[in-house]
Design a protein around this motif. Structure first.
Motif, mmCIF file in Angstrom:
data_model
loop_
_atom_site.group_PDB
_atom_site.id
_atom_site.type_symbol
_atom_site.label_atom_id
_atom_site.label_comp_id
_atom_site.label_asym_id
_atom_site.label_seq_id
_atom_site.Cartn_x
_atom_site.Cartn_y
_atom_site.Cartn_z
ATOM 1 N N ASN A 4 0.821 -1.203 0.000
ATOM 2 C CA ASN A 4 0.000 0.000 0.000
ATOM 3 C C ASN A 4 0.861 1.261 0.000
ATOM 4 O OD1 ASN A 4 -2.801 -0.506 -0.206
ATOM 5 N ND2 ASN A 4 -2.823 -1.361 1.843
ATOM 6 N N THR A 101 -5.142 -2.008 -3.415
ATOM 7 C CA THR A 101 -5.631 -1.590 -2.096
ATOM 8 C C THR A 101 -6.860 -2.378 -1.637
ATOM 9 O OG1 THR A 101 -4.675 0.617 -2.287
ATOM 10 C CG2 THR A 101 -6.520 0.368 -0.769
ATOM 11 N N ALA A 105 -6.931 -5.453 1.415
ATOM 12 C CA ALA A 105 -7.868 -5.473 2.541
ATOM 13 C C ALA A 105 -8.616 -6.803 2.584
ATOM 14 C CB ALA A 105 -8.852 -4.314 2.424
ATOM 15 N N MET A 121 -6.885 -4.400 9.590
ATOM 16 C CA MET A 121 -7.142 -3.655 8.363
ATOM 17 C C MET A 121 -6.642 -2.223 8.482
ATOM 18 S SD MET A 121 -10.892 -5.099 7.271
ATOM 19 C CE MET A 121 -11.031 -3.964 5.906
ATOM 20 N N THR A 122 -6.839 -1.626 9.658
ATOM 21 C CA THR A 122 -6.337 -0.272 9.878
ATOM 22 C C THR A 122 -4.818 -0.245 9.759
ATOM 23 O OG1 THR A 122 -8.184 0.162 11.381
ATOM 24 C CG2 THR A 122 -6.315 1.663 11.500
ATOM 25 N N PHE A 125 -3.666 -0.311 6.164
ATOM 26 C CA PHE A 125 -3.875 0.970 5.497
ATOM 27 C C PHE A 125 -2.914 2.045 5.981
ATOM 28 C CE2 PHE A 125 -7.805 -0.985 4.122
ATOM 29 C CZ PHE A 125 -7.890 -0.506 2.823
ATOM 30 N N ASN A 244 -3.978 6.989 12.300
ATOM 31 C CA ASN A 244 -4.325 5.602 12.009
ATOM 32 C C ASN A 244 -3.941 4.680 13.156
ATOM 33 O OD1 ASN A 244 -5.701 4.098 10.142
ATOM 34 N ND2 ASN A 244 -4.056 4.007 8.646
ATOM 35 N N SER A 248 -6.540 2.412 15.197
ATOM 36 C CA SER A 248 -6.407 0.954 15.312
ATOM 37 C C SER A 248 -6.529 0.478 16.762
ATOM 38 C CB SER A 248 -5.066 0.502 14.723
ATOM 39 O OG SER A 248 -3.979 0.943 15.514
ATOM 40 N N ASN A 299 -10.335 6.769 6.089
ATOM 41 C CA ASN A 299 -10.347 5.758 5.027
ATOM 42 C C ASN A 299 -10.421 4.352 5.611
ATOM 43 O OD1 ASN A 299 -10.158 7.675 2.993
ATOM 44 N ND2 ASN A 299 -7.932 7.607 2.926
ATOM 45 N N SER A 300 -9.647 4.109 6.663
ATOM 46 C CA SER A 300 -9.652 2.788 7.289
ATOM 47 C C SER A 300 -11.022 2.473 7.897
ATOM 48 C CB SER A 300 -8.584 2.713 8.372
ATOM 49 O OG SER A 300 -7.301 2.904 7.819
ATOM 50 N N GLN A 303 -13.546 1.284 5.403
ATOM 51 C CA GLN A 303 -13.396 -0.126 5.050
ATOM 52 C C GLN A 303 -13.963 -1.024 6.142
ATOM 53 O OE1 GLN A 303 -12.359 -1.131 2.184
ATOM 54 N NE2 GLN A 303 -11.063 0.452 1.315
#
Length: 372
Positions: A4, A101, A105, A121-122, A125, A244, A248, A299-300, A303
């Protein structure tokens, strides 16, 4: 995560060297910015289309091949004889790169238990946060000192490393649920999913009104040099990395909805500071740092929320979310380019504020409906 990073840096690279591209290729700043705008158009079309065409391919093979194409394209970009050739190479590269991307994920969802999926997932990303924190400033530095072609060579070298590590370290035999017409019909009938996709489009459009032209805007409004522009990109990306990491750690306790409210609010606060402080580098840089705290985490969270909305549709919805994200990039960079070409650099910030404010209103509405 490294994949990524390579993907994000490759997608955003022109933003870090608009001046060098403009001067060397004989095009305007706005025309150089079209490398991002047109690339985003290809990405938004390619993401769901390639997700459908490749849904039955084993994940390690798919992700490795995708990054290999992008790596070779970065080397080819360094040899491009002119603007048209560079644009064509990028469009071909990003039509394939649109896969990475969302499918990364999806691969994470296959190798982590449900209770750890949000944090995992976080974490993956974070690659995009690092792309802005270190990748784009690196591109800015290399392009300003050694030329834009050298910057693409560096990107190619990083891509080689990522391809090797993916091939060696990612488990084999990972296969996602096939994507077919019924999947897309189910997505289209889901109001929560459509709302989430709308939020992605709004906040991304708002950010890219300014982000695509951060360098020229800072130069025009404050007289910032290459080092100060690189610092602004670094502040944005480091903020994204920190945000991020915080997301998380709190998402599993707070929930993705409440976490989204926090980080979209930070984005709006940051872009507001940028707008009202236009002309004062320190204020604009502070705005960029606060804005950065929100962008990657948001963004995370998108998702994570899409997976939670309907896990059976995760492969399709994450691809579609990535597609909508690139729609936002195309819309935002087009608006920003038009305002820059029209000599309205200060208006760009307020246009970004309006779009991100709409995204926050949509997040709050969706959160209230969910709780109700």
């Amino acid at each position: 995560m490294l994949g990524n990073f390579v993907t994000g840096t490759s997608v955003l690279a022109p933003a870090g060297m608009l001046g060098e591209l403009s001067a060397d290729l004989g095009v305007t700043i706005a025309e150089a910015g079209l490398l991002i705008t047109f690339g985003a158009v290809v990405l938004c079309i390619g993401s769901p289309l390639t997700a459908w065409l490749t849904s039955r391919i084993e994940r390690r093979l798919l992700l490795t091949a995708t990054l290999l194409v992008m790596t070779l394209a970065n080397f080819a970009s360094a040899l491009a004889p002119g603007y048209a050739a560079l644009l064509i190479i990028r469009l071909i590269s990003l039509s394939v790169g649109s896969l990475y991307t969302p499918q990364s994920a999806g691969a994470v969802a296959l190798i982590t238990p449900p209770e750890r999926r949000g944090g995992a997932m976080t974490y993956v990303f974070l690659g995009w946060s690092l792309a802005v924190a270190f990748g784009v400033p690196l591109v800015t530095y290399v392009a300003s000192h050694y030329g834009w072609r050298a910057a693409f060579v560096v990107l190619g070298a990083l891509g080689c490393l990522s391809v090797v590590l993916l091939a060696l370290r990612l488990p084999g035999g990972l296969k996602a649920a096939p994507v077919d017409l019924r999947t897309w019909v189910a997505v289209g009938r889901s109001r929560p999913i459509l709302t989430l996709l709308g939020i992605t489009a709004l906040h991304t459009s708002g950010q890219f009104v300014v982000f695509t032209y951060i360098g020229p805007l800072l130069l025009g409004l404050t007289g910032a040099g290459a080092a100060q522009i690189g610092l602004a990109f670094a502040l944005y990306g480091v903020g994204g990395f920190v945000g991020n990491m915080i997301a998380s750690r709190i998402v599993d306790g707070w929930g993705a909805f409440n976490t989204s409210v926090l980080f979209v609010s930070l984005m709006l606060t940051g872009i507001t500071l940028w707008s009202v402080g236009a002309g004062i580098y320190a204020v604009m840089a502070l705005g960029v740092a606060i804005w950065g705290l929100g962008f990657a985490a948001t963004n995370s969270m998108q998702q994570v929320r899409l997976v939670a909305a309907d896990p059976s549709l995760a492969g399709a919805t994450m691809s579609l979310n990535t597609s909508v994200l690139y729609v936002g990039q195309a819309i935002g960079s087009a608006i920003g380019g038009a305002l820059f070409a029209a000599g309205l650099p200060r208006v760009a910030g307020f246009a970004a504020m309006a779009l991100i404010a709409l995204a926050l209103a949509a997040v709050l509405l969706a959160t209230r409906e969910r709780k109700g």
